[in-house]
Design a protein around this motif. Sequence first.
Motif, PDB file in Angstrom:
ATOM      1  N   GLU A 124       0.824  -1.209   0.000  1.00  0.00           N
ATOM      2  CA  GLU A 124       0.000   0.000   0.000  1.00  0.00           C
ATOM      3  C   GLU A 124       0.856   1.255   0.000  1.00  0.00           C
ATOM      4  OE1 GLU A 124      -2.686  -0.230   3.246  1.00  0.00           O
ATOM      5  OE2 GLU A 124      -3.772  -1.979   2.462  1.00  0.00           O
ATOM      6  N   GLU A 125       2.041   1.200   0.613  1.00  0.00           N
ATOM      7  CA  GLU A 125       2.935   2.353   0.655  1.00  0.00           C
ATOM      8  C   GLU A 125       4.200   2.049  -0.151  1.00  0.00           C
ATOM      9  OE1 GLU A 125       3.776   3.609   4.571  1.00  0.00           O
ATOM     10  OE2 GLU A 125       1.676   3.972   5.116  1.00  0.00           O
ATOM     11  N   ILE A 126       4.567   2.984  -1.028  1.00  0.00           N
ATOM     12  CA  ILE A 126       5.761   2.839  -1.862  1.00  0.00           C
ATOM     13  C   ILE A 126       6.963   3.397  -1.111  1.00  0.00           C
ATOM     14  CG2 ILE A 126       6.801   3.349  -4.094  1.00  0.00           C
ATOM     15  CD1 ILE A 126       4.266   1.643  -4.234  1.00  0.00           C
ATOM     16  N   ASP A 127       8.025   2.609  -1.010  1.00  0.00           N
ATOM     17  CA  ASP A 127       9.229   3.023  -0.290  1.00  0.00           C
ATOM     18  C   ASP A 127      10.420   3.044  -1.251  1.00  0.00           C
ATOM     19  OD1 ASP A 127      11.163   3.623   1.541  1.00  0.00           O
ATOM     20  OD2 ASP A 127      11.215   1.645   2.490  1.00  0.00           O
ATOM     21  N   THR A 128      10.842   4.253  -1.657  1.00  0.00           N
ATOM     22  CA  THR A 128      11.994   4.378  -2.557  1.00  0.00           C
ATOM     23  C   THR A 128      13.292   4.639  -1.791  1.00  0.00           C
ATOM     24  OG1 THR A 128      11.518   6.751  -2.831  1.00  0.00           O
ATOM     25  CG2 THR A 128      10.575   5.232  -4.452  1.00  0.00           C
ATOM     26  N   SER A 129      13.193   4.788  -0.462  1.00  0.00           N
ATOM     27  CA  SER A 129      14.400   5.061   0.332  1.00  0.00           C
ATOM     28  C   SER A 129      15.147   3.775   0.694  1.00  0.00           C
ATOM     29  CB  SER A 129      14.026   5.812   1.611  1.00  0.00           C
ATOM     30  OG  SER A 129      13.145   5.040   2.411  1.00  0.00           O
ATOM     31  N   ARG A 130      14.533   2.634   0.478  1.00  0.00           N
ATOM     32  CA  ARG A 130      15.161   1.364   0.832  1.00  0.00           C
ATOM     33  C   ARG A 130      16.250   0.984  -0.170  1.00  0.00           C
ATOM     34  NH1 ARG A 130      13.086  -2.547  -2.534  1.00  0.00           N
ATOM     35  NH2 ARG A 130      11.173  -2.017  -3.657  1.00  0.00           N
ATOM     36  N   GLU A 131      17.047  -0.001   0.200  1.00  0.00           N
ATOM     37  CA  GLU A 131      18.097  -0.503  -0.683  1.00  0.00           C
ATOM     38  C   GLU A 131      17.483  -1.375  -1.785  1.00  0.00           C
ATOM     39  OE1 GLU A 131      21.345   0.125  -0.705  1.00  0.00           O
ATOM     40  OE2 GLU A 131      21.148   1.520   0.987  1.00  0.00           O
ATOM     41  N   LEU A 132      18.093  -1.342  -2.968  1.00  0.00           N
ATOM     42  CA  LEU A 132      17.658  -2.216  -4.055  1.00  0.00           C
ATOM     43  C   LEU A 132      18.044  -3.654  -3.736  1.00  0.00           C
ATOM     44  CD1 LEU A 132      16.343  -1.736  -6.940  1.00  0.00           C
ATOM     45  CD2 LEU A 132      18.633  -2.156  -7.835  1.00  0.00           C
ATOM     46  N   THR A 133      17.119  -4.593  -3.886  1.00  0.00           N
ATOM     47  CA  THR A 133      17.363  -5.985  -3.510  1.00  0.00           C
ATOM     48  C   THR A 133      17.310  -6.897  -4.745  1.00  0.00           C
ATOM     49  OG1 THR A 133      15.005  -6.447  -3.133  1.00  0.00           O
ATOM     50  CG2 THR A 133      16.274  -5.541  -1.278  1.00  0.00           C
ATOM     51  N   GLU A 134      17.665  -8.164  -4.511  1.00  0.00           N
ATOM     52  CA  GLU A 134      17.562  -9.166  -5.578  1.00  0.00           C
ATOM     53  C   GLU A 134      16.115  -9.355  -6.015  1.00  0.00           C
ATOM     54  OE1 GLU A 134      19.804 -10.772  -7.344  1.00  0.00           O
ATOM     55  OE2 GLU A 134      21.424  -9.706  -6.333  1.00  0.00           O
ATOM     56  N   MET A 135      15.171  -9.170  -5.071  1.00  0.00           N
ATOM     57  CA  MET A 135      13.752  -9.247  -5.404  1.00  0.00           C
ATOM     58  C   MET A 135      13.381  -8.188  -6.431  1.00  0.00           C
ATOM     59  SD  MET A 135      10.731 -10.621  -4.950  1.00  0.00           S
ATOM     60  CE  MET A 135      10.730 -11.509  -3.397  1.00  0.00           C
ATOM     61  N   ASP A 136      13.925  -6.969  -6.274  1.00  0.00           N
ATOM     62  CA  ASP A 136      13.664  -5.896  -7.232  1.00  0.00           C
ATOM     63  C   ASP A 136      14.194  -6.262  -8.614  1.00  0.00           C
ATOM     64  OD1 ASP A 136      12.457  -3.940  -5.425  1.00  0.00           O
ATOM     65  OD2 ASP A 136      14.446  -3.792  -4.531  1.00  0.00           O
ATOM     66  N   LEU A 137      15.425  -6.773  -8.665  1.00  0.00           N
ATOM     67  CA  LEU A 137      16.028  -7.131  -9.949  1.00  0.00           C
ATOM     68  C   LEU A 137      15.272  -8.282 -10.604  1.00  0.00           C
ATOM     69  CD1 LEU A 137      19.841  -6.897  -9.059  1.00  0.00           C
ATOM     70  CD2 LEU A 137      18.430  -5.213 -10.261  1.00  0.00           C
TER      71      LEU A 137
END
Length: 379
Positions: A124-137
């Motif tokens: 529900e909330e977008i968090d762009t301050s977090r680290e990029l993870t393998e899940m993102d890739l």
Amino acid sequence: MDKDILSQEEIDLLLKGDSNLEGNLDENFEDDGVITDIERDAIGEIGNISMGTAATTLSTLLNRKVTITTPKVEVTTAGELSNEYPIPFVAVDVKYKEGFEGSNILIIHVDDVKIITDIMMGKEEIDTSRELTEMDLSAISEVMNQMMGSSATSLSEIFSKKIDIEPPKSYEITFSEGRKKLDVLKTSDPIIKVSFRMVVKDLIDSEIMQLIPLEFGQGMVENLMGTPQREVIDSIDRREETKLVEEISSKKMDMATSNGIKQKTARIDKMSENKDEEHVIIKKPEFETFDGSDDVSYNESIDLIGDIPVELTVELGKAIKKISEILEYGPGTVIELDKLVGEPLEIYANGKFIAKGEVVVIDDNFGVRITDIQNRYGH
């Protein structure tokens, strides 16, 4: 001591020398005359068609309106890109396995990748301050697999041959690092940069880039036009060049409307034939008359269809969960259903509700005792 300390001027020279070493001879590259206007316009139109289809796919995946603007085509080099974009980004390497030989790279902002992943995970909330993870890739690789797969389908129609891609691979990387890892950036030869502005409603408004090797891009144009462009330029004037560009732009529309044009042409020809006739005879249609007859019913045996199998299904209950919740499941997880203990179960025959029942045990096997039959009036 003083001799061991570098002056600011010496430090600047070292930094400058390192930059020149990285950029090699391509950082002051000029793109004038590398590709012709026809090639530039054709590549832009190819990108416009393919990314338009990809935007539709992304819109379906995110359940949000996605807009990708008309592309801007430039010629650059890996050295220039290293100097122009020093910060990390996500590079998606897309290789063709059928139809074309080669690959291209899609460049996406890191924050945009995080946003797309959070939407797909149902957060529900977008968090762009977090680290990029393998899940993102992994998520952006799958998104690009869907997008570029639909793009390849559009290109197959344009080039009249099957075009397919390998599963894309995503990297968090800088251009300097990419020159050692990605085939498109390893060379100092010119690279075609196709820039798009991608807008995802209320969430993303940024630029994405598609980097195409020069020979690969020119090869696509030659494949589309059927003649090497350098030979065309030597034999036609500017008016003929403009005509060819217009033909490329209208190619997509011609494919989509060819059947309609054929139908309209047939109707025009038909009208022309009728126009030549001097006399037209008009009369009312004549229908055969049937005498009234009594309704006839047939009481045949049902044995004819008695052996047709019917699949009976008993529904214990339902539950609706988000993908993020399902990913947390493991052995021992209990899923709560919408049925209460002792509440009748629903029985279906080939998907149609026919009765209600209750669970019983017969010789260590589960069974269902029918408690209520649903008749054709719904009672």
